[in-house]
Design an enzyme around this catalytic site. Structure first.
Site, PDB file in Angstrom:
ATOM      1  CB  VAL A  83       3.565  -1.634   1.982  1.00  0.00           C
ATOM      2  CG1 VAL A  83       4.455  -0.767   1.092  1.00  0.00           C
ATOM      3  CG2 VAL A  83       2.246  -0.928   2.245  1.00  0.00           C
ATOM      4  CG  LEU A 118      -0.331  -0.650  -1.983  1.00  0.00           C
ATOM      5  CD1 LEU A 118      -1.242  -1.429  -1.065  1.00  0.00           C
ATOM      6  CD2 LEU A 118       0.965  -1.423  -2.224  1.00  0.00           C
ATOM      7  CD  GLU A 156      -4.749  -3.575   3.414  1.00  0.00           C
ATOM      8  OE1 GLU A 156      -5.273  -4.659   3.732  1.00  0.00           O
ATOM      9  OE2 GLU A 156      -4.351  -2.744   4.248  1.00  0.00           O
ATOM     10  CB  SER A 213     -19.497   4.720  -1.809  1.00  0.00           C
ATOM     11  OG  SER A 213     -19.287   4.582  -3.196  1.00  0.00           O
ATOM     12  CB  CYS A 253      -4.190   3.731   4.647  1.00  0.00           C
ATOM     13  SG  CYS A 253      -2.927   2.612   4.030  1.00  0.00           S
ATOM     14  CE  LYS A 283     -10.443  -2.244  -0.358  1.00  0.00           C
ATOM     15  NZ  LYS A 283      -9.550  -1.366  -1.146  1.00  0.00           N
ATOM     16  NE  ARG A 322      -3.368  -3.368   9.319  1.00  0.00           N
ATOM     17  CZ  ARG A 322      -2.268  -3.216   8.586  1.00  0.00           C
ATOM     18  NH1 ARG A 322      -1.193  -2.652   9.120  1.00  0.00           N
ATOM     19  NH2 ARG A 322      -2.243  -3.605   7.328  1.00  0.00           N
TER      20      ARG A 322
END
Length: 443
Positions: A11, A157, A159, A259, A268, A328, A335
């Site tokens: 961040v 935001l 990632e 999805s 997060c 992702k 994490r």
């Protein structure tokens, strides 16, 4: 404006680079000397598309510089963004020690009026506690007690798209408790508002803090809801992809975050759902919906394991390849990665596990030192009894499925992200399993 950013992790570094790109003079501070050295020598300490180029541009222009010296960072700062880590504690709440430490250190060093902005994700009432810490520290030192204004400016935001999201925001939210802080943040974001027309939400500090947790908890709820629907689809022979498509066409619902798959991960959603639940308990509200959101998410790993057991009977002694270590695509962040959680569960059942990831292989090796890690998906699959897609990397979506079948000992694939074409997979000779697409299951 003169801006300091404390903490140049994901961040903080994105924030610093983007604010410099908007025309501000920015100093990025971190107490990790190795991280600062990497940045000073032209590197970026994590994977984020477009960020290395942006950092290079704004450092070359002199708009962004880095230091480990807090006094240097604060010397001219009008606004200071706090971007330190808030890792989860065993009880579910966030660890706010680093935020508190910033408050104490800023209070001990600053000699002029400025705004201290929470950018890290923190629960409601953190601003009030941070203000108390600052006032107490300044009173103990006999210094001015009105020159630090605490504000909240949560980030939204993603990632893998962090630079784009920061420079093209859906909205800008900040909460302040003084006209001085409000006016300062208006000036910070004026170039971005002028450039993009992004809507601005001006509110109080508690409300701004809560907007962040409520937003992430709601998105996590959507994911868990569609995963629960997927589990029903598997049992009745329906297709969750078409169900989600039909739902998303309703203007009241929309298609985003519908999805089905292996579940959410990252820095997060898991942490923020737990932190929001923890805060709710602290204030006396039983937010059982969020408990179920987390339970469904963890349960999706068992869905994949069940599909593997159905095909292989016993997992002990089997070799399973997991496509994806990062939580992702577009990031090397491990994490709460569903792929790593799945890998550990497979190991616990006696399977030999291999992991493929195009950018996070070094991190996977550190997390799973006894697991073979590959940067080539076909090499990772050679001789394996099954493959699980845990991260929908483009390299996986575009993989030659005929070559994959040739590499595998058993042509079994569990698509934990529903990212492959079922007809193409079957045509290639794969026994293809997806999430919530029971009508496609092969028996």
């Amino acid at each position: 404006m003169d801006v300091a950013v404390i903490g140049v992790g994901h961040v903080g570094l994105v924030t610093a680079a983007c604010l410099a790109d908007l025309g501000h003079r920015v100093v990025g501070l971190d107490d990790d000397a190795a991280k600062i050295e990497t940045l000073l020598t032209g590197g970026v300490p994590f994977h984020e598309p477009d960020l290395p180029q942006l950092v290079q541009e704004v450092t070359d222009s002199g708009a962004l510089r880095f230091t480990t010296d807090l006094g240097e960072a604060l010397a001219d700062a009008e606004v200071v963004f706090v971007c330190v880590g808030t890792p989860p504690l065993p009880g579910g709440g966030p660890d706010l020690r680093f935020v508190e430490r910033v408050g104490v250190e800023v209070a001990s060093k600053v000699d002029h009026e400025l705004v201290l902005v929470e950018k890290s994700t923190v629960p409601a009432n953190t601003g009030r506690r941070l203000t108390h810490v600052i006032r107490r520290e300044q009173q103990a030192r006999g210094t001015q007690v009105t020159n630090v204004h605490v504000a909240s400016n949560p980030e939204f935001l993603r990632e893998g798209a962090a630079v784009h999201d920061t420079l093209n925001p859906d909205r800008i939210v900040y909460g302040t408790s003084s006209d001085f802080a409000r006016d300062a943040l208006r000036r910070v974001y004026a170039p971005l508002v002028e450039r993009t027309g992004a809507p601005v939400v001006e509110t109080d500090v508690n409300t701004a803090e809560l907007i962040k947790h409520a937003s992430n908890a709601f998105l996590a709820t959507r994911i868990s809801f569609i995963n629960a629907v997927a589990n029903v689809c598997d049992r009745v022979g329906a297709d969750v992809e078409v169900v989600a498509q039909g739902m998303g066409m309703d203007a009241r619902i929309g298609p985003a975050f519908l999805s089905a798959g292996l579940g959410y991960g990252g820095s997060c959603f898991p942490k923020d759902v737990d932190a929001f639940l923890h805060l709710s308990r602290q204030v006396g509200y039983d937010f059982r919906l969020l408990e179920e959101v987390g339970r469904i998410n963890v349960g999706q790993r068992e869905v994949v394991l069940d599909k593997l057991r159905d095909e292989l009977w016993h997992l002990a002694g089997k070799t399973i390849t997991v496509f994806g270590g990062a939580f992702k695509p577009g990031t090397d962040d491990l994490r709460e990665s569903p792929g790593l959680h799945l890998a550990r569960a497979l190991i616990d059942e006696g399977a030999t596990v291999r992991v493929y990831d195009p950018v996070a292989s070094d991190g996977v090796r550190r997390e799973l030192p006894d697991v073979a890690v590959f940067t080539d998906p076909l090499e990772a699959s050679t001789g394996a009894h099954a493959v699980v897609v845990a991260t929908d990397w483009p390299e996986v979506v575009d993989l030659d499925l005929g070559k994959l079948v040739a590499a595998l000992d058993y042509p079994i694939l569990v698509d934990g992200r529903n990212c492959l074409d079922p007809e193409a997979a079957r045509a290639a000779g794969l026994r293809y399993h997806a999430i919530g697409r029971g009508h496609l299951e092969q028996h």
